[in-house]
Design an enzyme around this catalytic site. Sequence first.
Site, PDB file in Angstrom:
ATOM      1  N   ASN A   1      -9.791   9.417 -10.178  1.00  0.00           N
ATOM      2  CA  ASN A   1      -8.526   9.545  -9.385  1.00  0.00           C
ATOM      3  C   ASN A   1      -7.137   8.436  -9.631  1.00  0.00           C
ATOM      4  O   ASN A   1      -6.826   8.912  -9.490  1.00  0.00           O
ATOM      5  CB  ASN A   1      -8.953   8.920  -7.894  1.00  0.00           C
ATOM      6  CG  ASN A   1     -10.142   9.716  -7.311  1.00  0.00           C
ATOM      7  OD1 ASN A   1     -10.234  10.855  -7.829  1.00  0.00           O
ATOM      8  ND2 ASN A   1     -10.836   8.994  -6.800  1.00  0.00           N
ATOM      9  N   ASP A  35       1.470   1.273   1.504  1.00  0.00           N
ATOM     10  CA  ASP A  35       0.749  -0.506   1.840  1.00  0.00           C
ATOM     11  C   ASP A  35       0.231  -0.700   0.959  1.00  0.00           C
ATOM     12  O   ASP A  35       0.300  -2.025   0.509  1.00  0.00           O
ATOM     13  CB  ASP A  35      -0.268  -0.246   3.260  1.00  0.00           C
ATOM     14  CG  ASP A  35      -0.422  -0.586   3.203  1.00  0.00           C
ATOM     15  OD1 ASP A  35      -0.328  -2.222   3.388  1.00  0.00           O
ATOM     16  OD2 ASP A  35      -1.750  -1.874   3.400  1.00  0.00           O
ATOM     17  N   ALA A  91      -4.217   3.544   0.493  1.00  0.00           N
ATOM     18  CA  ALA A  91      -5.188   3.671   0.139  1.00  0.00           C
ATOM     19  C   ALA A  91      -5.150   2.118  -1.223  1.00  0.00           C
ATOM     20  O   ALA A  91      -5.662   1.706  -0.780  1.00  0.00           O
ATOM     21  CB  ALA A  91      -5.738   4.900  -0.650  1.00  0.00           C
ATOM     22  N   ARG A  92      -5.110   2.625  -2.948  1.00  0.00           N
ATOM     23  CA  ARG A  92      -5.094   2.143  -3.866  1.00  0.00           C
ATOM     24  C   ARG A  92      -4.200   2.390  -4.958  1.00  0.00           C
ATOM     25  O   ARG A  92      -3.886   3.670  -4.957  1.00  0.00           O
ATOM     26  CB  ARG A  92      -6.394   2.380  -4.634  1.00  0.00           C
ATOM     27  CG  ARG A  92      -7.109   1.704  -4.049  1.00  0.00           C
ATOM     28  CD  ARG A  92      -6.859  -0.182  -4.170  1.00  0.00           C
ATOM     29  NE  ARG A  92      -8.721  -0.154  -3.530  1.00  0.00           N
ATOM     30  CZ  ARG A  92      -8.192  -1.193  -2.103  1.00  0.00           C
ATOM     31  NH1 ARG A  92      -7.573  -1.057  -1.610  1.00  0.00           N
ATOM     32  NH2 ARG A  92      -9.560  -2.088  -2.502  1.00  0.00           N
ATOM     33  N   ARG A 109     -15.110   7.384   5.656  1.00  0.00           N
ATOM     34  CA  ARG A 109     -14.876   6.856   6.749  1.00  0.00           C
ATOM     35  C   ARG A 109     -13.663   6.748   7.648  1.00  0.00           C
ATOM     36  O   ARG A 109     -13.279   7.196   8.035  1.00  0.00           O
ATOM     37  CB  ARG A 109     -15.430   5.645   7.049  1.00  0.00           C
ATOM     38  CG  ARG A 109     -17.128   5.386   6.347  1.00  0.00           C
ATOM     39  CD  ARG A 109     -17.347   3.807   6.535  1.00  0.00           C
ATOM     40  NE  ARG A 109     -18.064   3.241   7.763  1.00  0.00           N
ATOM     41  CZ  ARG A 109     -16.755   2.347   8.246  1.00  0.00           C
ATOM     42  NH1 ARG A 109     -16.413   1.404   7.004  1.00  0.00           N
ATOM     43  NH2 ARG A 109     -17.106   2.225   9.077  1.00  0.00           N
ATOM     44  N   ILE A 110     -12.939   6.659   6.718  1.00  0.00           N
ATOM     45  CA  ILE A 110     -11.622   5.796   6.933  1.00  0.00           C
ATOM     46  C   ILE A 110     -10.188   7.195   7.253  1.00  0.00           C
ATOM     47  O   ILE A 110     -10.020   7.699   7.180  1.00  0.00           O
ATOM     48  CB  ILE A 110     -10.514   5.582   5.909  1.00  0.00           C
ATOM     49  CG1 ILE A 110     -10.993   3.913   5.608  1.00  0.00           C
ATOM     50  CG2 ILE A 110      -9.041   5.167   5.931  1.00  0.00           C
ATOM     51  CD1 ILE A 110     -10.160   2.602   4.617  1.00  0.00           C
ATOM     52  N   ASP A 135     -11.601  16.751  -0.199  1.00  0.00           N
ATOM     53  CA  ASP A 135     -13.057  16.078  -0.907  1.00  0.00           C
ATOM     54  C   ASP A 135     -14.307  16.176  -1.414  1.00  0.00           C
ATOM     55  O   ASP A 135     -14.539  17.892  -1.778  1.00  0.00           O
ATOM     56  CB  ASP A 135     -13.700  15.163  -0.103  1.00  0.00           C
ATOM     57  CG  ASP A 135     -14.139  13.518  -0.067  1.00  0.00           C
ATOM     58  OD1 ASP A 135     -15.011  13.758  -0.949  1.00  0.00           O
ATOM     59  OD2 ASP A 135     -13.587  12.428   0.549  1.00  0.00           O
ATOM     60  N   GLU A 171       0.900  -4.548  -7.373  1.00  0.00           N
ATOM     61  CA  GLU A 171       1.046  -5.664  -7.061  1.00  0.00           C
ATOM     62  C   GLU A 171      -0.133  -6.763  -6.909  1.00  0.00           C
ATOM     63  O   GLU A 171       0.236  -7.511  -6.174  1.00  0.00           O
ATOM     64  CB  GLU A 171       0.367  -5.032  -5.553  1.00  0.00           C
ATOM     65  CG  GLU A 171      -1.168  -4.302  -5.293  1.00  0.00           C
ATOM     66  CD  GLU A 171      -1.285  -4.110  -3.822  1.00  0.00           C
ATOM     67  OE1 GLU A 171      -2.431  -4.347  -3.501  1.00  0.00           O
ATOM     68  OE2 GLU A 171      -1.101  -2.533  -3.859  1.00  0.00           O
ATOM     69  N   ALA A 190      -8.474   8.123  -0.742  1.00  0.00           N
ATOM     70  CA  ALA A 190      -8.998   8.122  -1.913  1.00  0.00           C
ATOM     71  C   ALA A 190      -9.711   7.134  -2.919  1.00  0.00           C
ATOM     72  O   ALA A 190      -9.226   5.715  -2.315  1.00  0.00           O
ATOM     73  CB  ALA A 190      -9.001   9.191  -3.044  1.00  0.00           C
ATOM     74  N   HIS A 232       0.499  -4.013   1.780  1.00  0.00           N
ATOM     75  CA  HIS A 232      -1.504  -4.373   1.527  1.00  0.00           C
ATOM     76  C   HIS A 232      -2.111  -4.205   2.962  1.00  0.00           C
ATOM     77  O   HIS A 232      -3.061  -5.422   2.536  1.00  0.00           O
ATOM     78  CB  HIS A 232      -1.455  -4.663   0.474  1.00  0.00           C
ATOM     79  CG  HIS A 232      -3.039  -3.974   0.646  1.00  0.00           C
ATOM     80  ND1 HIS A 232      -3.477  -4.384  -1.617  1.00  0.00           N
ATOM     81  CD2 HIS A 232      -4.044  -3.897   1.148  1.00  0.00           C
ATOM     82  CE1 HIS A 232      -5.079  -3.684  -1.458  1.00  0.00           C
ATOM     83  NE2 HIS A 232      -5.417  -3.108   0.127  1.00  0.00           N
TER      84      HIS A 232
END
Length: 325
Positions: free
Chosen positions: A208, A255, A230-231, A152-153, A172, A260, A202, A292
Amino acid sequence: MKIFVYSHMDDETEYFEKFKKKYNVDMILTHKAPTIETAELAKGFDCISIITTPINALLIKKFNEIGVKFISTRTIGYDHIDVKKARELGISVGNVTYSPRSVADYTVMMILMVTRKLKAIMQNSSVQDYSLKGIQGRELHNLTVGVIGTGRIGKTVIKNLKGFECNIIAYDVHEAEEVKAYAKYVKLDELIKNSDVITIHAPGKVENYHIINKNSISKMKDGVFIINTARGALINTYDLIDALEKGKIAGAALDVIENETGLYYNDLKCEVLKNRELAVLKSYPNVIITPHTAFYTDQAVSDMVENSILSCIAFSEGKENPWKL
């Protein structure tokens, strides 16, 4: 039905009140995070709602002992929860979705900021240095942007970027037909090699982990820009720092960052930062760090609260639950 809400933040209050009335649910809110010490607060509640506090096996076991049957995290990511242990004990887990525009718009902002060297421009301007040395940027229409992850993002990022007339390639595991109208799907290795800008969207799954590392960076173009909203675990921070210092990577906008937890969302201005890599990256003029906050809009907060409540209701009533993992 009843929901116990942990880590309630003041900016969520109006939405909890609004949807409490709309869906006729009983809720108890606490600012306290879920811990072994605070777990007893949820006794008598089938459902709890949390945010990003780590929910390890020990805490899962405690919640199971007091009768919790469903954990809803008011986040898309759920890597802070030991989902395997929860399933072993018969506790269901759900995440939420929220407006993809929040992170997608922020991502495009980050791409523009890092490719136009806005951090250096602002730092110079703050000390009245209005010279042009070192701040020449690049124009997006001349660049190839690689988007890793087209959920979606990622899909929304691609749609946003199309207006800048840049070349967009995407990767993807599950290709989306809708994306093909805006971008060309390629293999991950091809995206890594041919992108001027790489933006990651992702999920933080095991497969990942450190998708950006010394090996993948070595295949990238010299002067590539890396964006991560993302992460943190998707990037090997040590390898990123090494590539930035060697000039292989021209800039990064992050971000999220590894380790973190316990830092972001806290006021630490008078404390020693317990994350050396974050401290180092913050010092670079070509690296933009934000805590974040890409998700943080009024619409997203409303969606997070509402969908967590709806997920708990669906679980309690035995209905189809789109957020259940």
